[in-house]
Each structure stands twice: as C-alpha cells, then as structure tokens.
Design an enzyme around this catalytic site. Structure first.
Site, PDB file in Angstrom:
ATOM      1  N   PHE A   1       0.845  -1.089   0.111  1.00 16.50           N
ATOM      2  CA  PHE A   1       0.078   0.033  -0.214  1.00 16.50           C
ATOM      3  C   PHE A   1       0.994   1.096  -0.025  1.00 16.50           C
ATOM      4  CE2 PHE A   1      -2.400   3.513   1.895  1.00 16.50           C
ATOM      5  CZ  PHE A   1      -3.463   3.406   1.100  1.00 16.50           C
TER       6      PHE A   1
ATOM      7  N   ASP B   1       8.986   2.740   1.655  1.00 12.82           N
ATOM      8  CA  ASP B   1       7.762   3.569   1.948  1.00 12.82           C
ATOM      9  C   ASP B   1       7.793   3.292   3.621  1.00 12.82           C
ATOM     10  OD1 ASP B   1       5.192   4.335   2.893  1.00 12.82           O
ATOM     11  OD2 ASP B   1       4.300   3.404   1.274  1.00 12.82           O
TER      12      ASP B   1
ATOM     13  N   LYS C   1       2.175  10.099   8.040  1.00  8.34           N
ATOM     14  CA  LYS C   1       1.592   9.699   9.455  1.00  8.34           C
ATOM     15  C   LYS C   1       2.091  10.227  10.640  1.00  8.34           C
ATOM     16  CE  LYS C   1      -1.010   5.911   7.647  1.00  8.34           C
ATOM     17  NZ  LYS C   1      -0.903   5.002   6.548  1.00  8.34           N
TER      18      LYS C   1
END
Ligand SMILES: *Cc1c(COP(=O)(O)O)cnc(C)c1O
Length: 414
Positions: free
Chosen positions: A139, A224, A253
C-alpha cells in the site's frame, strides 16, 4: 446548527460514501483515551492509524502549534521558513538522507519518490529505464500513481487507464524479483513491514537481496516508511536495524502526530534530478506543520522513548497471548514495536471487522489490516495501565463475538 444536531447519521447525508466510519463521533482525546458525544470513554489502540504517536493533546505538541499559530502559518514555497529548515536539518541528521522534500501526506511523499526515481533514471540512463517494481499487497497511497504502484488490484479497479511501466511480484520472494528486474528497472519500492497488507514484515535476508539486485541494475531502492517510521518499530525508522539503506525514503503519518505533513528523503546523488521547477506542493513545508513535526521528532527521537517501544510491545503481546490462551482465536501475532498485527485463525478469516464493532461497544478502538488481521498502532507512550485496561475490554469484545457465533450456530442446528 448546534453540536447536538451533528450526528453520525449526518455523515451518510453529506459525505461521499468512500468511508464507513464507526457509529460514534469522538469529540475529545487525552493521551490514549478518547470520549464521544455521549461522553463514553474509549481506550485508543488505533492511534489514528499510526499517526497519533504521542497520543492526543500531547502538551509539547499543543505548545508547538499554539506558539507557531501566533507567529506564521503559511508562506508558500516562494519563501523558506525557520521551522522547515530546522525540521529538514533534524531529519537529515537523524537518517541516511542528505535532502528533504516536504508535502502534506504519505501519498504525496510517495508520488514525489516515484517521480524522482523516474526522473533520476531519465537524467542518468535515458528514457528507457522507467520501470518500477513493487510488491503484491503493498500500500502506497490513493493517488492514481500510488494505487498503481500499490499491490492491491481492488484500489485500481474502475480508475483505469492507470500509469504504465509498473510491475508487481510476491513480497519476500527474491527469486520472483530476480526474474523481472532488469536494466530497465528504475526503482524497487517496498514497505519494510507491509501495513495495510496485513502487517507482514520483510525478511532481513530478502531486504538485503533486494538491495543487491537494485545495485546490480542501477535501480533505486525506495522504502515507504509512512507507517513504519518515526519510532513505530522502536527504531526511528525501520530500515535502521535492517542493515540496508534505501536511496529514497518516505515518511508521513506519525511525523505530524496528527497534523498533516509528509516528507520524501533522499541522497545528494538523487536529489539534483528534482531540479528547480520540476515538482512542488503549495502546502509542503509550511511553518505550522513543520513546527509541529519538529516537536514530534524532538519527543520521539530519544534513546529512552525508542527503547520503551519494545517494552510496550512486550506487554501488548503478553496480553494478546493471554487472551489467545483462553479463546484460541489468533493464528499469529506479528509486526514490530507498536505496529501489531494479530491474524485470526482460519475459521475466523474474513471476520476481522466484527471484532472492531464489538471492541467499540466494549470501549476500545482497534483497526483491521485486511479481512483477517486485527491491527493495533497505539500511541508510542500509551501508559501500561491503559494497555491492560484496553486488553480487558478487548477480551470482553472477543468473548462476545464468540458467544454470538455460538448462538447463531446453535440456532441453525436447531
Ligand atoms: C497510510 C500509508 C500511505 C498513504 O498515506 P496518506 O497520508 O494516506 O496519503 C502510504 N504508504 C503507507 C505504507 C501507508 O501506511
């Protein structure tokens, strides 16, 4: 309109239906506790999906945002600013990176990373070297480029045509990568631990092999770390104890602790390819966001805090194992630090969401990672007492789901 009139039901009236939020509306939080409109209290094991790394309303973050709010919010990138400069200096001092690009989210950070990988290869090797290899179930965000690099077909369906030159192979399968990587590959993109894909850690041997294959083919390695970064695994970034250094890394995040900010980090070797005018973001690097992120980094990047993540993980795992000894519903507990996945046993596969609803009733906020895995990404400073209380509520929820299933079974047998 008064607050009393704003309810969960209004969501379905006025919001695009791309989310299906839980049936309560939180109104305030403190540390790892949240209260809803009815003043019902919840223990927060979700942490805003690995964002609220310092819990809710952390005094240092509240102070940072208030102080900056009185000074300067936004300028655009026609000017630089002190918080952005300080944050970039701290990020480059703390990591492999020499250069930083700021943006407002993880997806944008990855968008920048993939564009840089293409541009670097274009500049140095020519236009033929443009292929990106990523992994099944990965993702990387929801923009068209990032869902295309992501390894979940369902997020692309109906949005075609998607960008080309992207291939996928199974995660942790070095042979499969070796079979497709070539001198036309410009980048291999991976999460050190697949988050949304089900909390699947990369094997250390696999990561080293990926690095070697990238080196052999002059391909950039992109990590990532949007979910794994900023202390989540007990390292500031997950790559730090893997013996492998990427060429490009993305972070978001937890970086803002709840304020939207993302960053792409890279080396002096790659950075020149994002020359003046090649890429940008209106909000990226704005003083308000950077001031908050600087405070987050100051709090998290200390040996004491990072070490305590491992201790808190041990408590989480011990409590989950206690629940499992009683109810036998977990096949495996995995992840690193406070990125915790508990895969349900086969007979419960597909039903992770059921546990979420029951947990809410019991007063604990959880997440899923796909249909088979319960996920917890709490505050890195969640008090041990909150972990224990939250686990007691979780056990209650699990017992209730099992009871219900038994009742339904008995009904259909009768
Ligand atoms: C959440 C996430 C993203 C997307 O971040 P947004 O801020 O939602 O754009 C990208 N990659 C990983 C690994 C993530 O967990």
């Amino acid at each position: 309109m008064t607050t009393e009139q704003v309810t969960r039901a209004l969501f379905d009236e006025v919001m695009v239906p791309n989310y299906n939020p839980q049936q309560f509306v939180p109104v305030r939080g403190q540390g790892s506790r949240v209260w809803d409109q009815e003043d019902k209290e919840y223990i927060d094991f979700a942490g805003g999906i690995a964002v609220n790394a310092l819990g809710h309303a952390h005094p240092a973050l509240v102070a940072a945002i208030k102080e900056q709010a009185d000074k300067l919010w936004h300028l655009s990138n026609t000017c630089t600013n002190e918080p952005a400069l300080r944050l970039a200096k701290k990020l480059t001092d703390a990591t492999f990176a020499d250069k930083v690009f700021f943006c407002s989210s993880g997806g944008e950070a990855n968008e920048a990373a993939f564009k840089l990988a293409r541009k670097y290869s274009y500049d140095n090797f020519g236009p033929e070297k443009n292929e990106i290899i990523a992994f099944n179930q990965a993702f990387h965000g929801r923009t068209l480029f990032t869902v295309s690099v992501g390894g979940q077909q369902k997020y692309r369906e109906g949005f075609e045509p998607v960008p080309g030159g992207i291939g996928h192979v199974p995660f942790n399968d070095l042979k499969a990568l070796k079979a497709v990587i070539s001198d036309k590959t410009c980048a291999v993109v991976m999460e050190p631990i697949q988050g949304e894909g089900g909390i699947i850690p990369a094997d250390p041997e696999f990561v080293r092999g990926v690095r070697e294959l990238c080196d052999q083919h002059n391909a950039l390695l992109v990590f990532d770390e949007v979910q794994t970064g900023v202390g989540r695994t007990g390292q500031l970034y997950a790559y730090m104890d893997m013996g492998v250094t990427p060429d490009i890394m993305t972070t978001a995040k937890a970086l803002g602790g709840g304020f939207p900010i993302g960053a792409m980090l890279t080396t002096d070797k790659c950075a020149p390819s994002l020359g003046f005018g090649t890429h940008g973001s209106t909000y990226g690097g704005n003083p308000l966001g950077c001031a908050v992120a600087e405070a987050v980094l100051d709090q998290i990047n200390t040996p004491e805090l990072l070490a305590s993540v491992g201790d808190k993980r041990a408590l989480f795992v011990a409590e989950l194992e206690k629940i499992n000894a009683k109810h036998g519903i977990f096949k495996e507990i995995r992840g690193a630090g406070l990125l915790i996945g508990a895969e349900l046993t086969e007979s419960w596969h597909g039903q992770a969401a059921k546990f979420l609803a029951a947990a809410r009733e019991a007063g604990v906020m959880l997440l899923v990672a796909g249909p088979n895995v319960l996920r917890m990404t709490p505050s890195l400073i969640i008090p041990d007492e909150d972990i224990k209380q939250g686990m007691a509520k979780l056990e209650q929820a699990i017992a209730q789901v099992i009871e219900q299933a038994k009742a339904i079974e008995a009904d259909s047998a009768a």
